[in-house]
Every structure is written in structure tokens, then in C-alpha cells.
Design an enzyme around this catalytic site. Structure first.
Site, short mmCIF file in Angstrom:
data_model
loop_
_atom_site.label_atom_id
_atom_site.label_comp_id
_atom_site.label_asym_id
_atom_site.label_seq_id
_atom_site.Cartn_x
_atom_site.Cartn_y
_atom_site.Cartn_z
N HIS A 120 -80.78 -68.83 -106.61
CA HIS A 120 -79.86 -69.80 -106.02
C HIS A 120 -79.81 -71.05 -106.85
O HIS A 120 -79.65 -72.13 -106.70
CB HIS A 120 -80.44 -70.34 -104.56
CG HIS A 120 -80.20 -68.94 -103.54
ND1 HIS A 120 -80.88 -69.08 -102.52
CD2 HIS A 120 -79.14 -67.88 -103.68
CE1 HIS A 120 -80.41 -68.10 -101.69
NE2 HIS A 120 -79.55 -67.27 -102.62
N CYS A 159 -65.11 -83.53 -120.54
CA CYS A 159 -63.97 -83.40 -119.82
C CYS A 159 -63.70 -84.56 -118.90
O CYS A 159 -62.52 -84.55 -118.24
CB CYS A 159 -63.68 -81.99 -119.20
SG CYS A 159 -64.67 -82.00 -117.87
N THR A 197 -89.79 -66.27 -96.68
CA THR A 197 -88.39 -66.30 -96.54
C THR A 197 -88.06 -65.67 -95.24
O THR A 197 -88.69 -64.75 -94.45
CB THR A 197 -87.54 -65.63 -97.44
OG1 THR A 197 -86.34 -65.57 -97.29
CG2 THR A 197 -88.07 -63.96 -97.74
P1 OAD Z 1 -85.86 -70.66 -94.52
O1 OAD Z 1 -86.22 -71.87 -94.22
O2 OAD Z 1 -84.85 -70.05 -93.90
O3 OAD Z 1 -87.18 -69.79 -94.32
C1 OAD Z 1 -88.55 -70.32 -94.65
C2 OAD Z 1 -89.46 -69.12 -94.36
O4 OAD Z 1 -90.94 -69.53 -94.66
C3 OAD Z 1 -89.71 -68.95 -92.63
O5 OAD Z 1 -89.71 -67.52 -92.28
C4 OAD Z 1 -91.13 -69.49 -92.47
O6 OAD Z 1 -91.61 -68.86 -91.16
C5 OAD Z 1 -91.73 -69.20 -93.67
N1 OAD Z 1 -92.90 -70.30 -94.03
C6 OAD Z 1 -92.98 -71.21 -93.44
N2 OAD Z 1 -94.23 -71.84 -94.19
C7 OAD Z 1 -94.80 -70.84 -94.84
C8 OAD Z 1 -96.11 -70.80 -95.74
N3 OAD Z 1 -96.73 -71.73 -95.84
N4 OAD Z 1 -96.09 -69.57 -96.36
C9 OAD Z 1 -95.32 -68.61 -96.09
N5 OAD Z 1 -94.20 -68.76 -95.33
C10 OAD Z 1 -94.10 -69.87 -94.85
O7 OAD Z 1 -85.97 -70.43 -96.26
P2 OAD Z 1 -85.37 -69.47 -97.03
O8 OAD Z 1 -85.58 -68.02 -96.63
O9 OAD Z 1 -85.83 -69.73 -98.61
O10 OAD Z 1 -79.92 -71.21 -100.02
O11 OAD Z 1 -83.62 -69.53 -97.14
C11 OAD Z 1 -82.83 -69.06 -97.77
C12 OAD Z 1 -81.78 -69.66 -98.32
O12 OAD Z 1 -81.42 -70.61 -97.52
C13 OAD Z 1 -82.19 -71.15 -99.17
O13 OAD Z 1 -82.34 -70.52 -100.72
C14 OAD Z 1 -80.96 -71.94 -99.35
C15 OAD Z 1 -80.69 -72.06 -97.93
O14 OAD Z 1 -79.54 -72.37 -97.42
C16 OAD Z 1 -79.12 -72.05 -100.73
O15 OAD Z 1 -79.61 -73.18 -100.96
C17 OAD Z 1 -78.09 -71.25 -101.46
#
Ligand code: OAD
Length: 253
Positions: A120, A159, A197
Site C-alpha cells: 500500500h 510540472c 490484519t
Molecule cells: P485493520 O485496522 O483493518 O485491522 C487491524 C487488525 O490488527 C485487527 O484484526 C486487530 O484485531 C489487529 N490487532 C490490533 N492490535 C494488535 C496487536 N498488538 N498485534 C496483532 N494484531 C493486532 O488494519 P489492516 O488489516 O492493516 O489500506 O487494514 C488493511 C488496510 O485497510 C490498510 O492497509 C489500509 C486500510 O484502509 C490502505 O490505506 C490502502
């Protein structure tokens, strides 16, 4: 849990090729908010349509640039956590590792991991919105920044276009070369560790399933239990910064 940790450690110990797939939860113990955790998640508090699309940038460039400068300043002000350190340590212990991250904060690199694929994009690689050339942007003092801090984006010397953050916005494609490298790494890995994630955003979220289809073992690390659908899939419940060091200690000590 102990048994699952032992089983996971045994898989890790035998693995030649590992993919570590990370999401926002991998950085949360560094003090960076996730996107979807209740109350604290960025998309729980802020409107993605006003901040994370090309249309939003065209409509209000200083609001969008200011928000990303706030996030960039925050990312620079925090430190990698024990989870990032364990991933870097794993890189020194196995023959081949690829880190595929959805995070834009560069904390894996700051923990000295190599071979990091940024699905990303990155907060540290801004580019011109019009002609896409990379732009050098001075660091900002993030102390007084927050949502609504308007900052005029720098102007492209080539640009005259406006500078945009080097991240992938909603509605945009992932960088093709990075995506293809991630898919190739997943296809050949023995173990995929999926850390922090929600699996809500595709195509990134498809990678663990792709690993399973190619015969790899998938180990999820998350404080929320992840539903598993195969005997090759394990859910370790807990924080990355706690579970990962335990896993490495069991696998390699
Ligand atoms: P999310 O906020 O959707 O999910 C975060 C996950 O991390 C959840 O499942 C939590 O339970 C878990 N979590 C929280 N604390 C934690 C810890 N200490 N150790 C392990 N896990 C933990 O974030 P992403 O899955 O990264 O995209 O979201 C995906 C994408 O959505 C991001 O890259 C971003 C966003 O829109 C873009 O910006 C393109």
C-alpha cells in the site's frame, strides 16, 4: 494455546521460505492506530472518502496533505516494537524471508528488516500527483498536527503539479511490480505468518488463502481469534509483540 504455539514453532523451525504478512495491528504496540479497531481505528474516527481517495485530494488538497503529514510525523516519532524486532530477527534465522506489509510506516525497515514489499505504498515516498516523479519533502514538526491541520502540498519542480502521499488510496491499483513479487513469494513459501490484519482489504487479504492453496502453513497472530478453515491454518490469539518473541524462542532456542 501452548500446544498451538509449539506446533507453530515446529513449522517455523522446518521452514526454508517464509512470508511475513503484516497489517496495522503489527504497528499498534508502537502507538500507531489501526484502521478498524472499535473507537481507536482511523476509519472509525475519520471519513476515508474525504481523506484517502484521489477525488478527496483534488477537492481539498491541503486537508488531505495535512492529514498524511500528521501520520508521517507520527510514524517518524514512534519506535519499532518487539514484534518488528522479532520479524527482523526471524530474517536472520531462516534461509529466505519476504515481508509483505500493508503498512505505510516503514517500521519494519527501521527494525532492520530487509526485503520488505509495501503493498500500500509508503508515507516516506511522496510523488507528484500529475507526473508521478518522486519528490523530496522536508520533515514536518508533527507536534501540533492533527485532523484538520491544513498544509499546502509542495509544488512539483518539473510540472507544477501538487505533491501527494506515496500511499495507495481507495480506488487505486496496487503497484504491479510489488504485487507480483508478493504473489511469487507467497506461492513458494512454506509458512506464511499473518500478523495484525483484519483481512478486510483486497487484493492483499487474499494472500493467506493463496498460501494455503499452494500447500503452505498459515499462522495468524491477532488479539482477536481468526477463523480457520484448514488443518494447515493456526490462530494464535494475542499481540504480535508478545506472541512473536515467544514463537521465536520456542522455534530457535
Ligand atoms: P485493520 O485496522 O483493518 O485491522 C487491524 C487488525 O490488527 C485487527 O484484526 C486487530 O484485531 C489487529 N490487532 C490490533 N492490535 C494488535 C496487536 N498488538 N498485534 C496483532 N494484531 C493486532 O488494519 P489492516 O488489516 O492493516 O489500506 O487494514 C488493511 C488496510 O485497510 C490498510 O492497509 C489500509 C486500510 O484502509 C490502505 O490505506 C490502502
Amino acid at each position: 494455546m501452548n500446544q498451538l504455539l509449539e506446533t507453530s514453532a515446529a513449522y517455523l523451525k522446518c521452514a526454508h521460505t517464509i512470508v511475513v504478512f503484516t497489517g496495522a495491528g503489527a504497528s499498534s504496540e508502537s502507538g500507531i492506530a489501526t484502521f478498524r479497531d472499535a473507537l481507536t481505528g482511523l476509519w472509525e474516527r475519520f471519513d476515508a472518502q474525504r481523506l484517502a481517495t484521489a477525488q478527496a485530494f483534488k477537492a481539498d488538497p491541503s486537508l488531505v496533505w495535512g492529514w498524511y503529514e500528521w501520520r508521517r510525523a507520527q510514524a517518524q516519532s514512534v519506535l519499532p516494537n518487539p514484534g518488528h524486532a522479532a520479524v527482523a530477527q526471524l530474517g536472520r534465522l531462516v534461509s529466505k524471508i519476504t515481508i509483505v506489509t500493508q503498512n505505510v510506516d516503514s517500521l519494519h525497515e527501521r527494525a532492520s528488516s530487509e526485503n520488505v514489499l509495501h503493498l500500500h505504498g509508503s508515507l516516506s515516498s511522496p510523488r507528484c500527483f500529475e507526473c508521478a516523479i518522486p519528490m523530496d519533502v522536508p520533515d514536518v514538526d508533527g507536534y501540533n498536527l492533527g485532523y484538520g491541520s491544513r498544509i499546502e502540498p509542495p509544488v512539483c519542480p518539473e510540472c507544477g503539479g501538487l505533491c501527494r502521499p506515496g500511499v495507495v488510496w481507495f480506488g487505486e491499483s496496487l503497484p504491479l511490480d510489488v504485487w507480483e513479487a508478493a504473489v511469487a513469494a507467497v506461492a513458494e513459501c512454506d509458512v506464511l505468518l499473518s500478523i495484525g490484519t483484519s483481512g478486510a482489504v483486497y487484493p492483499a487479504a487474499a494472500l493467506p488463502k493463496q498460501a494455503l492453496s499452494s500447500g503452505a502453513v498459515v499462522i495468524h497472530i491477532n488479539p482477536d481469534r481468526v477463523a480457520v478453515s484448514s488443518e494447515n491454518e493456526i490462530s494464535l490469539v494475542g499481540k504480535g509483540g508478545v506472541i512473536l518473541p515467544q514463537l521465536l524462542a520456542r522455534a530457535f532456542n
